[in-house]
Design an enzyme around this catalytic site. Structure first.
Site, PDB file in Angstrom:
ATOM      1  N   LYS A  58      -4.724  -0.259  -0.377  1.00 27.77           N
ATOM      2  CA  LYS A  58      -3.392  -0.802  -0.088  1.00 27.77           C
ATOM      3  C   LYS A  58      -2.329  -0.050  -0.886  1.00 27.77           C
ATOM      4  CE  LYS A  58      -5.257  -5.332   1.102  1.00 27.77           C
ATOM      5  NZ  LYS A  58      -5.528  -6.733   0.730  1.00 27.77           N
ATOM      6  N   GLN A 102      -5.315 -10.515  -4.534  1.00 25.69           N
ATOM      7  CA  GLN A 102      -6.503 -10.178  -3.749  1.00 25.69           C
ATOM      8  C   GLN A 102      -7.555 -11.277  -3.867  1.00 25.69           C
ATOM      9  OE1 GLN A 102      -6.653  -7.636  -1.643  1.00 25.69           O
ATOM     10  NE2 GLN A 102      -8.771  -7.932  -1.038  1.00 25.69           N
ATOM     11  N   ASP A 125       1.138 -11.577   2.363  1.00 31.83           N
ATOM     12  CA  ASP A 125      -0.191 -11.833   2.929  1.00 31.83           C
ATOM     13  C   ASP A 125      -0.122 -12.880   4.046  1.00 31.83           C
ATOM     14  OD1 ASP A 125      -2.494 -10.457   2.222  1.00 31.83           O
ATOM     15  OD2 ASP A 125      -2.708 -11.497   0.299  1.00 31.83           O
TER      16      ASP A 125
HETATM   17  N1  GUN Z   1      -9.450 -10.525   0.908  1.00 29.39           N
HETATM   18  C1  GUN Z   1      -9.883 -10.135   2.129  1.00 29.39           C
HETATM   19  N2  GUN Z   1      -8.838  -9.873   2.936  1.00 29.39           N
HETATM   20  C2  GUN Z   1      -7.721 -10.108   2.213  1.00 29.39           C
HETATM   21  C3  GUN Z   1      -6.332 -10.004   2.514  1.00 29.39           C
HETATM   22  O1  GUN Z   1      -5.899  -9.664   3.619  1.00 29.39           O
HETATM   23  N3  GUN Z   1      -5.501 -10.324   1.475  1.00 29.39           N
HETATM   24  C4  GUN Z   1      -5.952 -10.725   0.262  1.00 29.39           C
HETATM   25  N4  GUN Z   1      -5.053 -11.033  -0.671  1.00 29.39           N
HETATM   26  N5  GUN Z   1      -7.228 -10.824  -0.028  1.00 29.39           N
HETATM   27  C5  GUN Z   1      -8.115 -10.519   0.936  1.00 29.39           C
END
Ligand code: GUN
Length: 302
Positions: A58, A102, A125
């Site tokens: 990311k 995350q 998110d």
């Molecule tokens: N864990 C798996 N997918 C995601 C996501 O899209 N965002 C976050 N913050 N954690 C994740």
């Protein structure tokens, strides 16, 4: 693979590259207008290998489109109170357009309470109840990255969804449940008749065989085989699992929830793993961050 196979790939890498080009242009406009680029922060608690890989991807994607990014690494021993304090500091940071924490978090931390502490204006998110409520009501807001990335992928390839039967397998808060809402919305892509299947669904194969569009987010490697898929279906595989493979230099390979080799020949369209949904999730996160930055810009201008 039989010679008669005529499926086409829903190529998430190609689609996300095209999206990222547009995002980069708009990021440059945001920079020109307000003197600073869109800025995303990611909080990573502990050192789960897969989470680290995702977060690093990311951050790298931010750099590629001209965003600023900040990676905040916290030890696995971080307390709930410390994490909430960190979230509050990010909420108050005027230099930051959006941030993510995350998931999954270490077991002693309460992810729901952490999500609730995030300012909905920075919830790129789309996991906060306010964001999810806006999505359900069809109001403007941040959409969860994976489901909205899948919608963009279907749009990019001109997949007809109107009136189709979409079966979503998996009811997680971050993929399956919002996916079912987006596919049933009065929009294009959308307007599907949706079935949300899950671990308690009786005779899953009978349900998935009815799908014109099958979206699998069950978190079970190889769950879906050829006998579970209708001829000519569109199949989207959200699963991504590392399995040991000593024949590879890396020592592992990536598998989805769908057995690609046997399912693909029955499909009109199918996503590869990797290179399908994953890159679209990241592109959607960038889009949400751009939206957060643009909304701020609009507020400054008006
Ligand atoms: N864990 C798996 N997918 C995601 C996501 O899209 N965002 C976050 N913050 N954690 C994740």
């Amino acid at each position: 693979m039989p010679a008669t196979a005529t499926y086409q790939l829903l190529d998430g890498r190609a689609c996300s590259d095209a999206l990222k080009q547009r995002i980069a242009q708009e990021a440059a406009e945001v920079l020109a207008k307000r003197g600073r680029a869109p800025h995303l922060a990611a909080v990573l608690v502990g050192d789960d290998g897969a989470s680290r890989t995702y977060v690093e991807a990311k951050v790298k994607a931010c750099e590629a489109v001209g965003f600023r990014s900040s990676l905040i690494r916290l030890p696995a021993s971080t307390t709930q109170q410390e994490l909430i304090k960190q979230v509050q500091a990010l909420n108050a940071d005027a230099d930051l357009d959006g941030f993510i924490v995350q998931l999954p978090l270490p077991d002693h931390l309460d992810a729901d309470a952490v999500t609730l502490a995030i300012d909905p204006a920075k919830d790129v998110d789309g996991f906060h109840p306010v964001s999810l409520g806006n999505m359900v009501l069809g109001h403007d807001g941040f959409l969860p990255a994976t489901p909205s990335g899948i919608v963009e992928l279907l749009r990019h390839y001109g997949i007809a969804t109107n009136g189709k039967h979409c079966v979503v397998v998996g009811r997680s808060n971050i993929v399956g449940t919002p996916m079912s809402i987006l596919m049933s919305r009065n929009s294009d892509p959308g307007n599907c008749t949706v079935t949300l299947a899950h671990s308690r669904t009786r005779d899953l194969a009978a349900v998935t065989r009815e799908a014109d569009i099958l979206i699998v987010a069950a978190g079970k490697p190889g769950l879906i085989g050829a006998a579970m898929v209708k001829q000519g279906a569109v199949v989207v595989d959200v699963g991504i699992h590392r399995v040991d493979d000593p024949s590879r230099k890396s020592g592992f390979r990536l598998l989805g929830d769908v057995r690609f080799e046997e399912v693909a020949p029955k499909c009109a369209w199918i996503t590869p793993v990797p290179g399908g949904v994953g890159p679209m999730t990241i592109a959607s996160l960038l889009l949400n961050t751009l939206k957060a930055a643009s909304d701020v810009t609009r507020k400054l201008v008006n």
